[in-house]
Design an enzyme around this catalytic site. Structure first.
Site, PDB file in Angstrom:
ATOM      1  CB  THR A 249      -5.341  -1.263  -2.654  1.00  0.00           C
ATOM      2  OG1 THR A 249      -4.244  -0.361  -2.540  1.00  0.00           O
ATOM      3  CG2 THR A 249      -5.697  -1.457  -4.117  1.00  0.00           C
ATOM      4  N   GLY A 250      -5.661  -1.728   0.163  1.00  0.00           N
ATOM      5  CA  GLY A 250      -5.256  -1.774   1.564  1.00  0.00           C
ATOM      6  C   GLY A 250      -3.776  -1.515   1.792  1.00  0.00           C
ATOM      7  CG  ASP A 251       0.518  -2.128   1.738  1.00  0.00           C
ATOM      8  OD1 ASP A 251       1.123  -1.042   1.699  1.00  0.00           O
ATOM      9  OD2 ASP A 251       0.902  -3.089   2.430  1.00  0.00           O
ATOM     10  CG  ASP A 252       2.878   1.331  -0.323  1.00  0.00           C
ATOM     11  OD1 ASP A 252       2.291   1.677   0.722  1.00  0.00           O
ATOM     12  OD2 ASP A 252       4.105   1.136  -0.372  1.00  0.00           O
ATOM     13  CB  THR A 283      -3.776   3.263   0.180  1.00  0.00           C
ATOM     14  OG1 THR A 283      -3.035   2.391   1.051  1.00  0.00           O
ATOM     15  CG2 THR A 283      -2.854   4.414  -0.193  1.00  0.00           C
TER      16      THR A 283
END
Ligand SMILES: *[C@@H]1O[C@H](CO)[C@@H](O)[C@H](O)[C@H]1NC(C)=O
Length: 448
Positions: A249-252, A283
């Site tokens: 994903t784009g974050d944690d 990520t």
């Protein structure tokens, strides 16, 4: 020479031992934690006027089907079958004693009509929306005050079509905090498996004030540059088990939380008994994180058998002055990393505040963090541990942590401040703040 031979055979022995432990670990699962009940009754979204053509809006069919499950209350609960097809819909609420079953080829797709998206109150432990003051958009699929809910199937997809929301965030035209893809509040006995979560507007899976939550065999995917698309955020919840999943994903990928500054302290609901195992992914931010919102406290966390690649920070424990709360008894083991910016970071200066009402005296406690058997290649910086001045992080124990640099370059150096603990078999050598007295009588006795 003899000594060398002994140490060689010892290391072979340890390697054998480790690989045996690794196979044994495969057998450990959280499958028994939440009963997966067989439903006597099954209904299909198609029976409620649903049309899976990707164009027809199915908000009412979903609401009618779930209303029926809620009010007819069939013994043993009801399975809502979503056949192959693309089922476009506005957000809907789940109910207790139901299974949402996505058949092979089934896609539940969120409408991109952001204008008519309903609002809900902010979470009491956050005091406001996470990204903007005031309320927040309801999650695409949500459950409040439920028990015995299963979301499963044959790897069907729950697609948030988040792009419109990401663009609003990029253009600063959001009015409220974006919707999560799936949120459970005040719920227990939740089982999520064999489903793909895709393109969430904001966080993907958010169990908050929940207990007994199992998430296994899921894939969670969103573009590398999609803002705040955290994979799974167990928040003020207990007995949460996440295993055998892929998250990119784009974050944690996973971030364990428990509320934000003065609101989280007042609400006082910790996250505890959190297991994260056999998770693979990437990520630009953190692989496995605790924090930064940990004001209700986080304790008893086990993280094992994690594979990370193309990741910002591999393991990230983050909090801040004003958060209060605690992070304690965290055991992380058997982590491999390939191409990460920083291997391990434990820091007391991360994250923003909800408003000016936080207290400078709300100093978080970080105590008892064991990180062992970590192997990384292509690691730009091995790590840093930065406690809080006059309130050091304590019993931070690193053992058998090998983080190699990019190409033939040696990895950069560790940085430490305001920390006590010990290190054993750590390369490159961490920092003088960590002692080498690990075992009996040492700061980290009992850690291995
Ligand atoms: C869903 O549940 C929330 C409470 O959690 C409620 O405010 C809302 O009206 C419900 N929506 C529908 C469509 O039933």
């Amino acid at each position: 020479m003899a000594l060398r031979l002994v140490s060689l055979s010892l290391s072979v022995f340890i390697t054998l031992l480790l690989s045996q432990c690794a196979t044994a670990a495969q057998d450990v699962t959280c499958s028994g934690m939440v009963p997966v009940r067989w439903r006597r009754e099954s209904i299909s979204i198609a029976d409620f006027g649903g049309v899976g053509d990707g164009v027809t809006l199915n908000t009412w069919p979903f609401r009618k089907a779930i209303y029926r499950i809620e009010h007819l209350r069939r013994r043993g609960g009801t399975l809502l079958y979503i056949p192959a097809g693309v089922w476009l819909t506005g957000n809907f609420n789940l109910t207790s004693h139901m299974t949402l079953y996505l058949a092979r080829g089934a896609v539940i797709k969120a409408t991109q009509d952001t204008w008519n998206w309903p609002l809900v109150d902010p979470l009491p432990s956050y005091g406001r929306g996470r990204e903007l003051p005031g309320g927040r958009y309801a999650s695409f699929i949500q459950g409040n005050g439920l028990r015995d809910v299963i979301i499963t199937g044959e790897r069907g997809i729950i697609d948030g079509q988040g792009e419109v929301w990401w663009n609003m965030w990029r253009q600063r035209s959001l009015r409220f905090t974006r919707p999560n893809l799936l949120e459970f509040m005040h719920s227990r006995e939740i089982h999520i498996s064999n489903v793909v979560f895709k393109n969430s507007p904001f966080w993907n899976i958010h169990p908050v004030y929940c207990s007994n939550v199992v998430i296994r065999y899921v894939s969670i995917v969103a573009p590398y540059d999609s803002p705040n698309t955290d994979g799974i955020d167990p928040d003020s919840s207990s007995s949460v088990c996440i295993e055998d999943s892929f998250i990119s994903t784009g974050d944690d990928m996973v971030a364990v939380k428990s509320g934000w500054d003065e609101y989280g302290i007042a609400y006082g609901r910790p996250s505890s008994g959190i297991t994260i195992r056999r998770v693979t992914g990437s990520t630009p931010f953190s692989g496995i994180a605790i924090g930064s919102e940990t004001s209700g406290g986080v304790e008893d966390v086990v993280v094992e058998n994690i594979n990370l690649y193309n990741t910002g920070i591999g393991i990230h424990i983050k909090t801040n002055v004003g958060r209060g709360g605690y992070i304690r008894n965290v055991k992380i083991s058997d982590v491999s990393m390939n191409k990460v910016r920083k291997g391990i970071r434990i820091a007391g200066d991360v994250g923003d505040h909800p408003d000016g009402g936080f207290s400078q005296h709300a100093i978080p406690v970080v105590d008892g963090v064991t990180i062992k058997n970590v192997w990384g290649v292509g690691v730009e910086q091995p790590g840093s541990i930065q406690g809080i001045k006059n309130s050091p992080f304590t019993r931070i124990c690193l053992s058998n942590v090998k983080l190699w640099g990019v190409g033939s370059r040696p990895s950069a150096l560790w940085k430490c401040m305001d920390v006590s603990g010990a290190a054993l078999g750590v390369q490159p050598w961490p920092c003088a703040e960590l002692t080498t007295t690990f075992g009996t009588g040492g700061l980290c006795s009992g850690a291995i």
